[in-house]
Design a protein around this motif. Structure first.
Motif, PDB file in Angstrom:
ATOM      1  N   ILE A 136       0.858  -1.183   0.000  1.00  0.00           N
ATOM      2  CA  ILE A 136       0.000   0.000   0.000  1.00  0.00           C
ATOM      3  C   ILE A 136       0.897   1.237   0.000  1.00  0.00           C
ATOM      4  CG2 ILE A 136      -1.745   1.319   1.253  1.00  0.00           C
ATOM      5  CD1 ILE A 136      -2.569  -1.309   2.613  1.00  0.00           C
ATOM      6  N   THR A 137       0.607   2.166  -0.917  1.00  0.00           N
ATOM      7  CA  THR A 137       1.352   3.421  -0.965  1.00  0.00           C
ATOM      8  C   THR A 137       0.375   4.590  -0.883  1.00  0.00           C
ATOM      9  OG1 THR A 137       1.309   3.428  -3.382  1.00  0.00           O
ATOM     10  CG2 THR A 137       3.223   2.430  -2.346  1.00  0.00           C
ATOM     11  N   LEU A 138       0.890   5.765  -0.595  1.00  0.00           N
ATOM     12  CA  LEU A 138       0.048   6.959  -0.526  1.00  0.00           C
ATOM     13  C   LEU A 138      -0.682   7.159  -1.852  1.00  0.00           C
ATOM     14  CD1 LEU A 138       2.364   9.495   1.339  1.00  0.00           C
ATOM     15  CD2 LEU A 138       0.555   8.073   2.283  1.00  0.00           C
ATOM     16  N   GLY A 139      -1.950   7.506  -1.767  1.00  0.00           N
ATOM     17  CA  GLY A 139      -2.753   7.726  -2.967  1.00  0.00           C
ATOM     18  C   GLY A 139      -3.507   6.494  -3.428  1.00  0.00           C
ATOM     19  N   ASP A 140      -3.141   5.318  -2.896  1.00  0.00           N
ATOM     20  CA  ASP A 140      -3.878   4.100  -3.244  1.00  0.00           C
ATOM     21  C   ASP A 140      -5.272   4.159  -2.623  1.00  0.00           C
ATOM     22  OD1 ASP A 140      -1.818   2.913  -4.674  1.00  0.00           O
ATOM     23  OD2 ASP A 140      -1.088   1.727  -2.973  1.00  0.00           O
ATOM     24  N   HIS A 141      -6.199   3.428  -3.214  1.00  0.00           N
ATOM     25  CA  HIS A 141      -7.532   3.298  -2.656  1.00  0.00           C
ATOM     26  C   HIS A 141      -7.650   1.921  -2.030  1.00  0.00           C
ATOM     27  CE1 HIS A 141      -8.299   6.818  -5.129  1.00  0.00           C
ATOM     28  NE2 HIS A 141      -9.350   7.021  -4.351  1.00  0.00           N
ATOM     29  N   VAL A 142      -8.232   1.889  -0.821  1.00  0.00           N
ATOM     30  CA  VAL A 142      -8.379   0.637  -0.090  1.00  0.00           C
ATOM     31  C   VAL A 142      -9.809   0.508   0.412  1.00  0.00           C
ATOM     32  CG1 VAL A 142      -5.960   0.505   0.630  1.00  0.00           C
ATOM     33  CG2 VAL A 142      -7.612   1.687   2.086  1.00  0.00           C
ATOM     34  N   ARG A 143     -10.166  -0.730   0.768  1.00  0.00           N
ATOM     35  CA  ARG A 143     -11.484  -1.017   1.354  1.00  0.00           C
ATOM     36  C   ARG A 143     -11.247  -1.659   2.713  1.00  0.00           C
ATOM     37  NH1 ARG A 143     -13.335  -4.946  -1.833  1.00  0.00           N
ATOM     38  NH2 ARG A 143     -14.265  -3.516  -3.315  1.00  0.00           N
ATOM     39  N   TYR A 144     -11.878  -1.105   3.753  1.00  0.00           N
ATOM     40  CA  TYR A 144     -11.827  -1.705   5.075  1.00  0.00           C
ATOM     41  C   TYR A 144     -12.760  -2.902   5.050  1.00  0.00           C
ATOM     42  CZ  TYR A 144     -12.217  -2.098  10.172  1.00  0.00           C
ATOM     43  OH  TYR A 144     -12.216  -2.555  11.476  1.00  0.00           O
ATOM     44  N   VAL A 145     -12.227  -4.098   5.299  1.00  0.00           N
ATOM     45  CA  VAL A 145     -12.989  -5.314   5.064  1.00  0.00           C
ATOM     46  C   VAL A 145     -14.177  -5.490   6.010  1.00  0.00           C
ATOM     47  CG1 VAL A 145     -11.093  -6.558   3.957  1.00  0.00           C
ATOM     48  CG2 VAL A 145     -11.350  -6.706   6.418  1.00  0.00           C
ATOM     49  N   ASP A 146     -14.119  -4.933   7.218  1.00  0.00           N
ATOM     50  CA  ASP A 146     -15.221  -5.129   8.161  1.00  0.00           C
ATOM     51  C   ASP A 146     -16.483  -4.353   7.801  1.00  0.00           C
ATOM     52  OD1 ASP A 146     -13.716  -6.901   9.628  1.00  0.00           O
ATOM     53  OD2 ASP A 146     -13.165  -5.456  11.169  1.00  0.00           O
ATOM     54  N   THR A 147     -16.333  -3.127   7.284  1.00  0.00           N
ATOM     55  CA  THR A 147     -17.516  -2.298   6.995  1.00  0.00           C
ATOM     56  C   THR A 147     -17.682  -1.970   5.520  1.00  0.00           C
ATOM     57  OG1 THR A 147     -16.293  -0.237   7.318  1.00  0.00           O
ATOM     58  CG2 THR A 147     -17.398  -1.187   9.253  1.00  0.00           C
ATOM     59  N   GLY A 148     -16.656  -2.228   4.713  1.00  0.00           N
ATOM     60  CA  GLY A 148     -16.739  -1.890   3.299  1.00  0.00           C
ATOM     61  C   GLY A 148     -16.390  -0.451   2.995  1.00  0.00           C
ATOM     62  N   ILE A 192     -14.564   2.618   1.775  1.00  0.00           N
ATOM     63  CA  ILE A 192     -13.551   2.781   0.733  1.00  0.00           C
ATOM     64  C   ILE A 192     -13.003   4.194   0.818  1.00  0.00           C
ATOM     65  CG2 ILE A 192     -13.174   2.940  -1.759  1.00  0.00           C
ATOM     66  CD1 ILE A 192     -15.315   0.777  -2.078  1.00  0.00           C
ATOM     67  N   GLY A 193     -11.694   4.321   0.677  1.00  0.00           N
ATOM     68  CA  GLY A 193     -11.107   5.647   0.701  1.00  0.00           C
ATOM     69  C   GLY A 193      -9.675   5.643   0.217  1.00  0.00           C
ATOM     70  N   GLU A 194      -9.166   6.847   0.019  1.00  0.00           N
ATOM     71  CA  GLU A 194      -7.797   7.029  -0.438  1.00  0.00           C
ATOM     72  C   GLU A 194      -6.859   7.070   0.766  1.00  0.00           C
ATOM     73  OE1 GLU A 194      -5.046  10.333  -2.733  1.00  0.00           O
ATOM     74  OE2 GLU A 194      -7.230  10.475  -2.857  1.00  0.00           O
ATOM     75  N   VAL A 195      -5.722   6.400   0.649  1.00  0.00           N
ATOM     76  CA  VAL A 195      -4.720   6.386   1.709  1.00  0.00           C
ATOM     77  C   VAL A 195      -3.981   7.721   1.687  1.00  0.00           C
ATOM     78  CG1 VAL A 195      -2.626   5.273   2.565  1.00  0.00           C
ATOM     79  CG2 VAL A 195      -4.474   3.881   1.591  1.00  0.00           C
ATOM     80  N   ILE A 196      -4.052   8.447   2.822  1.00  0.00           N
ATOM     81  CA  ILE A 196      -3.384   9.751   2.891  1.00  0.00           C
ATOM     82  C   ILE A 196      -2.157   9.725   3.798  1.00  0.00           C
ATOM     83  CG2 ILE A 196      -5.409  11.108   2.276  1.00  0.00           C
ATOM     84  CD1 ILE A 196      -5.822  11.673   5.277  1.00  0.00           C
ATOM     85  N   ASP A 197      -1.970   8.633   4.547  1.00  0.00           N
ATOM     86  CA  ASP A 197      -0.793   8.520   5.402  1.00  0.00           C
ATOM     87  C   ASP A 197      -0.619   7.062   5.799  1.00  0.00           C
ATOM     88  OD1 ASP A 197       1.415   9.273   6.854  1.00  0.00           O
ATOM     89  OD2 ASP A 197       0.314  10.415   8.373  1.00  0.00           O
ATOM     90  N   THR A 198       0.610   6.696   6.112  1.00  0.00           N
ATOM     91  CA  THR A 198       0.907   5.354   6.618  1.00  0.00           C
ATOM     92  C   THR A 198       1.889   5.494   7.774  1.00  0.00           C
ATOM     93  OG1 THR A 198       2.777   5.008   5.124  1.00  0.00           O
ATOM     94  CG2 THR A 198       0.615   4.252   4.353  1.00  0.00           C
ATOM     95  N   ARG A 199       1.865   4.516   8.669  1.00  0.00           N
ATOM     96  CA  ARG A 199       2.843   4.499   9.748  1.00  0.00           C
ATOM     97  C   ARG A 199       2.956   3.096  10.318  1.00  0.00           C
ATOM     98  NH1 ARG A 199      -0.270   7.749  14.575  1.00  0.00           N
ATOM     99  NH2 ARG A 199      -1.868   6.198  14.969  1.00  0.00           N
ATOM    100  N   THR A 200       4.063   2.866  10.994  1.00  0.00           N
ATOM    101  CA  THR A 200       4.272   1.612  11.702  1.00  0.00           C
ATOM    102  C   THR A 200       4.547   1.969  13.153  1.00  0.00           C
ATOM    103  OG1 THR A 200       5.195   0.573   9.731  1.00  0.00           O
ATOM    104  CG2 THR A 200       5.666  -0.480  11.839  1.00  0.00           C
ATOM    105  N   LYS A 201       3.742   1.394  14.035  1.00  0.00           N
ATOM    106  CA  LYS A 201       3.893   1.677  15.455  1.00  0.00           C
ATOM    107  C   LYS A 201       3.860   0.362  16.213  1.00  0.00           C
ATOM    108  CE  LYS A 201       2.146   4.652  19.099  1.00  0.00           C
ATOM    109  NZ  LYS A 201       1.170   5.682  19.455  1.00  0.00           N
ATOM    110  N   GLU A 202       4.908   0.129  16.989  1.00  0.00           N
ATOM    111  CA  GLU A 202       5.026  -1.097  17.780  1.00  0.00           C
ATOM    112  C   GLU A 202       4.868  -2.336  16.902  1.00  0.00           C
ATOM    113  OE1 GLU A 202       2.415  -0.827  21.163  1.00  0.00           O
ATOM    114  OE2 GLU A 202       3.242   1.083  21.769  1.00  0.00           O
TER     115      GLU A 202
END
Length: 99
Positions: free
Chosen positions: A10-22, A24-34
């Motif tokens: 997944i990169t910035l600007g990609d569109h994804v679907r949250y599988v639990d609720t459906g 859909i939106g554009e990815v505007i940020d990513t991070r890794t925590k713990e």
């Protein structure tokens, strides 16, 4: 590198679907925590675990935009309906059929 539920990057600007609720939106940020990867979706402005979203390709986006109805679930509306139902008072003084 942030990966989705199907191990696609997944990169910035990609569109994804949250599988639990459906949702859909554009990815505007990513991070890794713990050690957990997260993506922020523009539509909701919320963070989602990357393993709970799936990367959409162009054909998925075209199919969504050509739908007549809105298939997304409005969680706030469902919560309100649930509360309204819980707060409804049951009354035994209702009209009964004759017989």
């Amino acid at each position: 590198m942030v990966l989705d539920a199907r191990d696609k990057e997944i990169t910035l600007g990609d569109h994804v679907r949250y599988v639990d609720t459906g949702t859909i939106g554009e990815v505007i940020d990513t991070r890794t925590k713990e050690g957990i990867d997260w993506v922020k979706i523009e539509k909701t402005n919320l963070w989602y675990r990357s393993k709970l979203v799936e990367l959409l390709d162009e054909k998925d986006l075209k199919n969504k935009s050509s739908d007549d109805g809105d298939d997304e679930i409005d969680i706030d509306s469902l919560k309100k309906q649930s509360l309204d139902f819980e707060n409804m008072q049951m009354d035994s003084n209702v009209a009964e059929g004759g017989g």
